[in-house]
Design an enzyme around this catalytic site. Structure first.
Site, PDB file in Angstrom:
ATOM      1  N   ASP A  57     -10.789   1.275  -3.400  1.00  0.00           N
ATOM      2  CA  ASP A  57     -10.473   2.702  -3.423  1.00  0.00           C
ATOM      3  C   ASP A  57     -11.273   3.488  -4.457  1.00  0.00           C
ATOM      4  O   ASP A  57     -11.119   4.708  -4.553  1.00  0.00           O
ATOM      5  CB  ASP A  57      -8.983   2.906  -3.729  1.00  0.00           C
ATOM      6  CG  ASP A  57      -8.101   2.619  -2.529  1.00  0.00           C
ATOM      7  OD1 ASP A  57      -8.531   2.901  -1.400  1.00  0.00           O
ATOM      8  OD2 ASP A  57      -6.980   2.116  -2.721  1.00  0.00           O
TER       9      ASP A  57
ATOM     10  N   GLU B 239       1.574  -0.487  -4.991  1.00  0.00           N
ATOM     11  CA  GLU B 239       0.488   0.415  -5.349  1.00  0.00           C
ATOM     12  C   GLU B 239       1.079   1.709  -5.892  1.00  0.00           C
ATOM     13  O   GLU B 239       1.836   2.404  -5.219  1.00  0.00           O
ATOM     14  CB  GLU B 239      -0.399   0.750  -4.148  1.00  0.00           C
ATOM     15  CG  GLU B 239      -1.566   1.658  -4.544  1.00  0.00           C
ATOM     16  CD  GLU B 239      -2.292   2.282  -3.365  1.00  0.00           C
ATOM     17  OE1 GLU B 239      -3.429   2.750  -3.563  1.00  0.00           O
ATOM     18  OE2 GLU B 239      -1.729   2.309  -2.259  1.00  0.00           O
TER      19      GLU B 239
ATOM     20  N   ASP C 120       0.822  -1.199   0.000  1.00  0.00           N
ATOM     21  CA  ASP C 120       0.000   0.000   0.000  1.00  0.00           C
ATOM     22  C   ASP C 120       0.867   1.264   0.000  1.00  0.00           C
ATOM     23  O   ASP C 120       1.906   1.308   0.651  1.00  0.00           O
ATOM     24  CB  ASP C 120      -0.904  -0.011   1.241  1.00  0.00           C
ATOM     25  CG  ASP C 120      -1.964   1.054   1.211  1.00  0.00           C
ATOM     26  OD1 ASP C 120      -2.810   1.016   0.305  1.00  0.00           O
ATOM     27  OD2 ASP C 120      -1.949   1.924   2.097  1.00  0.00           O
TER      28      ASP C 120
END
Length: 567
Positions: A426, A359, A330
């Protein structure tokens, strides 16, 4: 000829090894080039030994054309220059020291050759082969299935897929719920499980980690997780966990020690602190750095050796003890490159084919040189697909050109390991982005599934679930839609991808808009796979032997329809 448009960079995505003896070469040019050749030989051979090989026009970008070829040099050394013929009749030789006239004397000067003094196999960018045949399924554990009500948090809400969840709501999803549905996922065609964080944390999303070495009790325990991994592996599925190494939760022991003891805390250097005391937090004048301006997520100092040791202990623990196959990282682009190099070395020392996924929401060349990430979440690529198919904000020609530009940013090994997602925890769900038009959503999904890279389904897409931006995209799973027409269409797309994965992951890609307005995708590998997609707003005549289609009667392809062909 526009010589200013010509570009090549050695030892990059323009020049890289595909085997220990074979090198892929690419040249960027303007749209006014007719032919390109490469002249090459061993770096220690006399230039009288030069070989000449034609390069292939491999793609049309928004402003550039891309030419490529592969050359083999058994002694693992190379020198080369490019011979370029313009549509206007101009001819140039382009090498390490610029442009020169295309004449015999030019080829006699060794100083103008690009050189790779030696092909080192250890430097070759590699990506795990198993990822290339994987179809991922992203699970938000709190919303997938409630398999054990005994571990439900206080105030848990009834499981209602029609709800619009709030940011603080809990529904009781857990790891037992995933374990109970592994056979369902296998039936759908899934062979990769991508979990949002499962470690101890305060929130329902678990991105505010308290303890990286413990399973959140709302989800289960380590014994249950070990069983889940083993059962997934027994079904041919790989397991990817989500780790947050950019920041940790403010309820963590380390941060609470900083809050209590200030500059005297032994963890004070674990974070990016501007002044003490750290509380209260003012986003206009922050006393410490965070993810975005989220006061509950203080940013870790990954330049601190103690933090590095701590995080690498976590990274390797779940590989050693539970045999996970991949980490999704992340906010990976906010962590320093030195840390990721150490991270990649640590996990691949245990499992050489371990998948490291970062990410990143933008172009990511600096992380994709082989020593950091295997791939990234391919938002710049899939965002172009959503803009055209789902939103209608971008025309077909622009989309195909921008997708081509994206493909030539990376080596083919990296492209094949990118995670292609149209939606996630997201983002708004694809059906909602498409204005609740299921035909548009399925067309975009089919298009994505025949691109290079590793495709991913967000839980509930196969059920036709809707949802706006976070937290609305995190509704409880709608299990009532299993077997529905949408479910069957998604299952068929997954099956097609699984059946033809080798060509779709490794094959060459050609993207264009045909004269009839249809988007045409051609993938050339073990076989030739072609796709035709109609976004013209009207039916278009098409004659094709469809292996998989929607909105096609054998003569006409309806608007929002697609045809997939295998030759």
């Amino acid at each position: 000829m526009q010589t200013a448009a010509v570009r090549h960079r050695p030892e990059s995505e323009d020049c890289y090894l595909v085997t220990t003896e074979t090198m892929k070469l690419r040249l960027h040019t303007g749209r006014d080039v007719k032919e390109v050749y490469v002249h090459y030989c061993d770096v220690h051979e006399p230039l009288t030994k030069l070989k000449k090989q034609a390069m292939t026009l491999a793609g049309h970008g928004q402003v550039n054309d891309y030419w490529e070829t592969a050359v083999t040099l058994p002694l693992h050394r190379a020198q080369y220059v490019f011979e370029i013929h313009g549509q206007d009749g101009e001819e140039w030789v382009y090498g390490d020291r610029g442009f020169r006239k295309n004449e015999a004397a030019t080829y006699e000067d060794p100083n103008n050759y690009f050189k790779l003094p030696y092909f080192h196999a250890i430097d070759m960018t590699k990506s795990p082969d198993w990822v290339k045949e994987t179809v991922w399924y992203q699970i938000f554990p709190e919303r997938f299935a409630n398999g054990d009500k005994s571990n439900d948090p206080a105030g848990v809400k009834d499981w209602n897929p029609s709800d619009h969840p709030g940011r603080e709501d809990f529904y009781g999803g857990d790891l037992q719920g995933v374990l109970d549905h592994l056979d369902y996922l296998k039936e759908l065609g899934i062979n990769g499980l991508y979990f949002c964080p499962i470690f101890k944390a305060s929130s329902n999303h678990k991105y505010d980690t308290i303890d990286y070495l413990e399973i959140d009790p709302d989800f289960g325990d380590k014994q249950l997780f070990a069983r889940l991994v083993n059962e997934a592996h027994a079904r041919g599925m790989h397991v990817m966990l989500d780790a947050v190494f950019n920041h940790m939760g403010d309820s963590s022991m380390q941060w609470q020690d900083v809050v209590k003891n200030g500059a005297k805390s032994r963890f004070a250097d674990w974070f990016h602190i501007n002044r003490f005391p750290v509380e209260p937090y003012d986003p206009q004048d922050p006393s410490y750095e965070t993810f975005a301006f989220e006061k509950h997520m203080p940013k870790l100092n990954t330049a601190n050796p103690e933090v590095v040791d701590y995080l690498l202990t976590i990274a390797t623990y779940w590989v050693k003890e539970f045999d996970i196959d991949a980490w999704r990282l992340d906010v990976a682009d906010e962590v320093d490159h030195q840390f990721w190099k150490k991270f990649k070395a640590a996990v691949t020392a245990i499992k050489p084919d371990f998948y490291v996924l970062g990410e990143s929401w933008h172009s990511s060349q600096s992380w994709l040189n082989g020593d950091e990430f295997s791939g990234t979440m391919n938002y710049p690529f899939t965002g172009q697909i959503a803009d055209h198919f789902l939103k209608g904000s971008q025309d077909a020609k622009t989309m195909t050109e921008l997708l081509t530009d994206q493909l030539f940013l990376y080596r083919e090994q990296s492209n094949s390991a990118m995670l292609n997602v149209l939606d996630s925890h997201d983002t708004a769900r694809i059906k909602t982005v498409a204005g609740e038009d299921e035909d548009k959503a399925l067309q975009a999904l089919a298009f994505t599934f025949i691109q290079t890279g590793s495709p991913c389904i967000y839980y509930g897409t196969e059920m036709g679930m809707s949802g706006d931006n976070d937290p609305d995209c995190r509704k409880p799973m709608d299990w009532s839609q299993k077997g529905s027409p949408v479910w069957q269409a998604v299952q068929a797309i997954i099956a097609f991808r699984r059946q033809h994965w080798e060509s779709l992951s490794k094959g060459q890609t050609w993207l264009e808009v045909a004269d009839n307005g249809l988007i045409h995708v051609k993938r050339t590998g073990k076989e030739t796979v072609e796709g035709w997609f109609n976004t013209t707003g009207q039916a278009v005549s098409l004659s094709a032997a469809a292996a998989l289609s929607r909105g096609y009667d054998g003569k006409q392809l309806e608007n929002k329809g697609y045809v997939l062909i295998v030759k």
